[in-house]
Motif scaffolding. Structure first.
Motif, PDB file in Angstrom:
ATOM      1  N   ASN A 125       0.822  -1.215   0.000  1.00 17.03           N
ATOM      2  CA  ASN A 125       0.000   0.000   0.000  1.00 17.03           C
ATOM      3  C   ASN A 125       0.856   1.265   0.000  1.00 17.03           C
ATOM      4  OD1 ASN A 125       0.632   0.719   2.788  1.00 17.03           O
ATOM      5  ND2 ASN A 125      -0.864  -0.817   3.443  1.00 17.03           N
ATOM      6  N   GLY A 126       2.160   1.110   0.146  1.00  8.24           N
ATOM      7  CA  GLY A 126       3.096   2.223  -0.015  1.00  8.24           C
ATOM      8  C   GLY A 126       3.216   3.161   1.156  1.00  8.24           C
ATOM      9  N   THR A 127       2.343   3.046   2.143  1.00  5.82           N
ATOM     10  CA  THR A 127       2.313   4.041   3.216  1.00  5.82           C
ATOM     11  C   THR A 127       3.490   3.914   4.180  1.00  5.82           C
ATOM     12  OG1 THR A 127       0.931   2.638   4.636  1.00  5.82           O
ATOM     13  CG2 THR A 127      -0.204   4.136   3.118  1.00  5.82           C
ATOM     14  N   LEU A 128       4.181   2.787   4.163  1.00  2.60           N
ATOM     15  CA  LEU A 128       5.313   2.576   5.072  1.00  2.60           C
ATOM     16  C   LEU A 128       6.651   2.799   4.385  1.00  2.60           C
ATOM     17  CD1 LEU A 128       4.051  -0.629   6.944  1.00  2.60           C
ATOM     18  CD2 LEU A 128       3.726   1.775   7.561  1.00  2.60           C
ATOM     19  N   ILE A 129       6.622   3.250   3.141  1.00  4.20           N
ATOM     20  CA  ILE A 129       7.867   3.461   2.401  1.00  4.20           C
ATOM     21  C   ILE A 129       8.323   4.901   2.550  1.00  4.20           C
ATOM     22  CG2 ILE A 129       8.998   3.370   0.153  1.00  4.20           C
ATOM     23  CD1 ILE A 129       7.019   1.250  -0.691  1.00  4.20           C
ATOM     24  N   ASP A 130       9.433   5.075   3.229  1.00  5.66           N
ATOM     25  CA  ASP A 130      10.108   6.376   3.288  1.00  5.66           C
ATOM     26  C   ASP A 130      11.437   6.247   2.554  1.00  5.66           C
ATOM     27  OD1 ASP A 130      11.672   4.866   5.016  1.00  5.66           O
ATOM     28  OD2 ASP A 130      11.043   5.946   6.829  1.00  5.66           O
ATOM     29  N   ALA A 131      12.271   7.260   2.621  1.00  6.37           N
ATOM     30  CA  ALA A 131      13.538   7.236   1.890  1.00  6.37           C
ATOM     31  C   ALA A 131      14.409   6.062   2.318  1.00  6.37           C
ATOM     32  CB  ALA A 131      14.281   8.556   2.096  1.00  6.37           C
ATOM     33  N   ASP A 132      14.426   5.774   3.617  1.00  7.16           N
ATOM     34  CA  ASP A 132      15.245   4.663   4.109  1.00  7.16           C
ATOM     35  C   ASP A 132      14.732   3.325   3.594  1.00  7.16           C
ATOM     36  OD1 ASP A 132      17.315   3.491   5.982  1.00  7.16           O
ATOM     37  OD2 ASP A 132      15.492   2.619   6.843  1.00  7.16           O
ATOM     38  N   ALA A 165      -3.939   8.118   3.725  1.00  5.31           N
ATOM     39  CA  ALA A 165      -3.324   6.984   3.026  1.00  5.31           C
ATOM     40  C   ALA A 165      -2.818   7.391   1.645  1.00  5.31           C
ATOM     41  CB  ALA A 165      -4.318   5.836   2.917  1.00  5.31           C
ATOM     42  N   PHE A 166      -3.573   8.240   0.943  1.00  5.75           N
ATOM     43  CA  PHE A 166      -3.154   8.650  -0.402  1.00  5.75           C
ATOM     44  C   PHE A 166      -1.840   9.407  -0.359  1.00  5.75           C
ATOM     45  CE2 PHE A 166      -2.947  11.864  -3.756  1.00  5.75           C
ATOM     46  CZ  PHE A 166      -3.075  11.080  -4.892  1.00  5.75           C
ATOM     47  N   ALA A 167      -1.745  10.372   0.532  1.00  9.90           N
ATOM     48  CA  ALA A 167      -0.527  11.190   0.613  1.00  9.90           C
ATOM     49  C   ALA A 167       0.688  10.333   0.945  1.00  9.90           C
ATOM     50  CB  ALA A 167      -0.706  12.287   1.658  1.00  9.90           C
ATOM     51  N   LYS A 168       0.508   9.381   1.843  1.00 12.91           N
ATOM     52  CA  LYS A 168       1.635   8.512   2.213  1.00 12.91           C
ATOM     53  C   LYS A 168       2.005   7.562   1.078  1.00 12.91           C
ATOM     54  CE  LYS A 168       0.825   8.585   7.214  1.00 12.91           C
ATOM     55  NZ  LYS A 168       0.454   7.785   8.405  1.00 12.91           N
ATOM     56  N   ALA A 169       0.999   7.054   0.370  1.00 16.91           N
ATOM     57  CA  ALA A 169       1.282   6.155  -0.747  1.00 16.91           C
ATOM     58  C   ALA A 169       2.023   6.888  -1.862  1.00 16.91           C
ATOM     59  CB  ALA A 169      -0.013   5.553  -1.281  1.00 16.91           C
ATOM     60  N   LEU A 170       1.588   8.116  -2.160  1.00 20.83           N
ATOM     61  CA  LEU A 170       2.260   8.900  -3.195  1.00 20.83           C
ATOM     62  C   LEU A 170       3.684   9.231  -2.772  1.00 20.83           C
ATOM     63  CD1 LEU A 170       2.124  10.308  -5.901  1.00 20.83           C
ATOM     64  CD2 LEU A 170       1.088  12.286  -4.773  1.00 20.83           C
ATOM     65  N   SER A 171       3.869   9.520  -1.500  1.00 19.79           N
ATOM     66  CA  SER A 171       5.219   9.756  -0.987  1.00 19.79           C
ATOM     67  C   SER A 171       6.077   8.511  -1.138  1.00 19.79           C
ATOM     68  CB  SER A 171       5.144  10.176   0.484  1.00 19.79           C
ATOM     69  OG  SER A 171       6.434  10.377   1.013  1.00 19.79           O
ATOM     70  N   ALA A 175       9.523   8.153  -3.246  1.00 16.49           N
ATOM     71  CA  ALA A 175      10.748   7.698  -2.594  1.00 16.49           C
ATOM     72  C   ALA A 175      11.378   6.547  -3.380  1.00 16.49           C
ATOM     73  CB  ALA A 175      10.459   7.268  -1.157  1.00 16.49           C
ATOM     74  N   CYS A 176      10.551   5.612  -3.838  1.00 18.89           N
ATOM     75  CA  CYS A 176      11.080   4.486  -4.609  1.00 18.89           C
ATOM     76  C   CYS A 176      11.671   4.952  -5.932  1.00 18.89           C
ATOM     77  CB  CYS A 176       9.982   3.462  -4.855  1.00 18.89           C
ATOM     78  SG  CYS A 176       9.555   2.461  -3.424  1.00 18.89           S
ATOM     79  N   MET A 177      10.973   5.855  -6.612  1.00 18.63           N
ATOM     80  CA  MET A 177      11.482   6.354  -7.883  1.00 18.63           C
ATOM     81  C   MET A 177      12.804   7.093  -7.689  1.00 18.63           C
ATOM     82  SD  MET A 177       7.843   7.576  -9.555  1.00 18.63           S
ATOM     83  CE  MET A 177       8.600   8.386 -10.950  1.00 18.63           C
ATOM     84  N   LYS A 178      12.898   7.868  -6.614  1.00 19.52           N
ATOM     85  CA  LYS A 178      14.133   8.587  -6.329  1.00 19.52           C
ATOM     86  C   LYS A 178      15.275   7.628  -6.035  1.00 19.52           C
ATOM     87  CE  LYS A 178      15.976  12.408  -3.569  1.00 19.52           C
ATOM     88  NZ  LYS A 178      15.674  13.420  -2.515  1.00 19.52           N
ATOM     89  N   ALA A 179      14.960   6.488  -5.451  1.00 22.03           N
ATOM     90  CA  ALA A 179      15.981   5.481  -5.133  1.00 22.03           C
ATOM     91  C   ALA A 179      16.351   4.630  -6.344  1.00 22.03           C
ATOM     92  CB  ALA A 179      15.499   4.595  -3.990  1.00 22.03           C
ATOM     93  N   GLY A 180      15.701   4.877  -7.461  1.00 20.29           N
ATOM     94  CA  GLY A 180      16.023   4.150  -8.679  1.00 20.29           C
ATOM     95  C   GLY A 180      15.314   2.826  -8.817  1.00 20.29           C
ATOM     96  N   VAL A 181      14.237   2.637  -8.066  1.00 17.35           N
ATOM     97  CA  VAL A 181      13.470   1.393  -8.114  1.00 17.35           C
ATOM     98  C   VAL A 181      12.310   1.555  -9.095  1.00 17.35           C
ATOM     99  CG1 VAL A 181      12.039  -0.208  -6.785  1.00 17.35           C
ATOM    100  CG2 VAL A 181      14.071   0.821  -5.732  1.00 17.35           C
ATOM    101  N   LYS A 182      12.150   0.577  -9.971  1.00 19.18           N
ATOM    102  CA  LYS A 182      10.993   0.613 -10.870  1.00 19.18           C
ATOM    103  C   LYS A 182       9.731   0.544 -10.021  1.00 19.18           C
ATOM    104  CE  LYS A 182       8.713  -1.592 -14.787  1.00 19.18           C
ATOM    105  NZ  LYS A 182       8.703  -2.684 -15.789  1.00 19.18           N
ATOM    106  N   THR A 183       8.828   1.485 -10.257  1.00 21.62           N
ATOM    107  CA  THR A 183       7.662   1.638  -9.389  1.00 21.62           C
ATOM    108  C   THR A 183       6.423   1.911 -10.227  1.00 21.62           C
ATOM    109  OG1 THR A 183       9.154   2.680  -7.795  1.00 21.62           O
ATOM    110  CG2 THR A 183       6.800   2.828  -7.336  1.00 21.62           C
ATOM    111  N   GLY A 184       5.309   1.371  -9.788  1.00 22.64           N
ATOM    112  CA  GLY A 184       4.059   1.617 -10.481  1.00 22.64           C
ATOM    113  C   GLY A 184       2.902   1.655  -9.515  1.00 22.64           C
ATOM    114  N   LEU A 185       1.725   1.907 -10.047  1.00 20.83           N
ATOM    115  CA  LEU A 185       0.544   1.933  -9.189  1.00 20.83           C
ATOM    116  C   LEU A 185      -0.439   0.861  -9.621  1.00 20.83           C
ATOM    117  CD1 LEU A 185      -2.010   3.428 -10.808  1.00 20.83           C
ATOM    118  CD2 LEU A 185      -0.663   5.467 -10.312  1.00 20.83           C
ATOM    119  N   ARG A 186      -1.280   0.465  -8.676  1.00 19.74           N
ATOM    120  CA  ARG A 186      -2.282  -0.583  -8.851  1.00 19.74           C
ATOM    121  C   ARG A 186      -3.638  -0.002  -8.479  1.00 19.74           C
ATOM    122  NH1 ARG A 186      -2.028  -4.272  -5.318  1.00 19.74           N
ATOM    123  NH2 ARG A 186      -2.156  -6.199  -6.547  1.00 19.74           N
ATOM    124  N   PHE A 187      -4.598  -0.115  -9.381  1.00 22.24           N
ATOM    125  CA  PHE A 187      -5.897   0.532  -9.215  1.00 22.24           C
ATOM    126  C   PHE A 187      -6.979  -0.514  -9.460  1.00 22.24           C
ATOM    127  CE2 PHE A 187      -9.619   2.702 -10.848  1.00 22.24           C
ATOM    128  CZ  PHE A 187      -9.676   3.927 -10.184  1.00 22.24           C
TER     129      PHE A 187
END
Length: 400
Positions: A125-132, A165-171, A175-187
């Motif tokens: 759900n992306g809400t627990l992903i920060d820069a670390d 939840a939306f704001a945290k998921a978008l964050s 964060a993943c894109m900035k770290a160079g990880v391929k990232t996408g969304l699921r709807f």
């Protein structure tokens, strides 16, 4: 999965080789026959690493909550599962949940899977992903992070039943894109959020998101309570055309995101029929690609290991247990001799009834989702009620 950007726009995508054979990753127009047929390929395995989740999504197939659940696989057991999947030749392990990032050993297990030459991806759900966390996922070698977003802020937070939840998921995506990880969304598409699809495409464009998967609702877990909110055939067709149109618009702008629809293989023939109406020279090759992909692969091309080690034909079919990896390795449960239901699912075409049984696109769809037909009708082999094709398009004449 139906690759909209692949089939309609001609893009080359990451999973082309897995879906269509090695040459598909190189060129849409010169695709050779794959070395093995779809039912012979080793499965992508979804592992529900934990049932616990910090959100309370209305359509959650695992009916997760923010509490501990007994009996989940320990780290050593998880590594034993990974060893078996690697030895079996499974191409992908998808870490799912609940919310997999709640597991403190997730990064360790991702790294371990990658070390065993498995492609490791995560559904979160992306809400627990920060820069670390994003940095640790990158260091572990994660191949892809799929973040669930079911609308813009108000609608998404209503789906998730947690404000913010939306704001945290978008964050988390950023964060993943900035770290160079391929990232996408699921709807996941329902009547309560179908109007959000244009806004989601705006988000894809504005944020530079490289992949988007639009899921059809499957009637499992809490999602079974939303059956009346599923799109009707005409509504679903409108949304599919919208997804196709907006994908094409992005390609015209020079943006080339990977866009797919998921969990409804009738989307493939519908896309082909649209190409044929438009007079596209790509139409015959698209039909051939759909046939090579083989349609729904529950019980063959995809499998699931649940929280406590139970093996299921896919992640939605939780009431059917094929075995448990604590008692027998996944490779044995999935292989021969296996559960009789696996044999039936792998040779389902003679068992399909009604519209699905007589459909002229059965080779491209394979009867769609059997668990959805079972949930809606009580009959495993009945037509999938979510099929978006008309009777005329399928050739169905109303006979049993």
């Amino acid at each position: 999965m139906i690759g909209i950007s692949k089939l309609y726009c001609g893009a080359v995508e990451t999973a082309d080789e897995l879906r269509y054979g090695p040459s598909a990753a190189r060129n849409l127009k010169r695709v050779e026959e794959p070395t093995c047929r779809p039912r012979e390929r080793k499965p992508v395995v979804v592992w529900n690493a934990t049932r616990r989740c910090n959100l309370r999504c209305v359509h959650c197939y695992s009916e997760s909550a923010d509490r501990d659940y007994a009996g989940e696989l320990a780290t050593a057991e998880a590594k034993k599962l990974i060893d078996d999947l690697a030895g079996f030749g499974a191409p992908v392990i998808l870490f799912s949940g609940g919310e997999p990032l709640i597991r403190p050993d997730l990064f360790e297990l991702v790294k371990y899977a990658v070390g065993k030459k498995l492609r490791a991806v995560i559904s979160t759900n992306g809400t627990l992903i920060d820069a670390d966390a994003a940095s640790r996922l990158a260091e572990a070698g994660i191949a892809y992070v799929g973040v669930s977003i079911d609308g813009l802020e108000r609608v998404n937070d209503g789906f998730r039943r947690v404000r913010g939840a939306f704001a945290k998921a978008l964050s988390g995506i950023r964060a993943c894109m900035k770290a160079g990880v391929k990232t996408g969304l699921r709807f996941t598409i329902t009547r309560r959020n179908a109007q959000e699809v244009p806004g989601i495409f705006d988000l894809i464009e504005n944020e530079g998101i490289g992949r988007a998967c639009f899921y059809h609702l499957v009637y499992a877990g809490r999602g079974s309570k939303l059956m009346d909110e599923d799109l009707g055939r005409a509504e679903a067709r409108i949304v599919l055309d919208l997804i196709i149109d907006r994908t094409a618009m992005l390609f015209e702008k020079g943006l080339k995101p990977e866009v797919l629809t998921v969990d409804n293989h009738s989307d493939g023939p519908a896309l082909y029929l649209r190409l044929a109406r438009e007079g596209s020279p790509r139409a015959p090759e698209v039909l051939r690609l759909l046939g090579m992909n083989g349609g729904n692969s529950t019980g063959s091309g995809i499998g699931c290991v649940g929280f406590t080690g139970d093996v299921h034909p896919d992640q939605f079919w939780r009431h059917l247990v094929l075995g448990n990896v604590r008692e027998r390795p996944f490779s044995e449960i999935w292989g021969k001799p296996g559960h009789p239901m696996l044999s039936e699912l792998r040779d389902r075409k003679p068992r399909l009834k009604g519209k699905c049984g007589q459909c002229k696109f059965v080779a491209e769809c394979n009867g769609n989702f059997r668990v959805r037909a079972e949930a809606a009708t009580g009959d495993l082999w009945a037509p999938d009620p979510a099929c978006i094709l008309t009777d005329e398009e399928t050739g169905w004449g109303g006979k049993k």
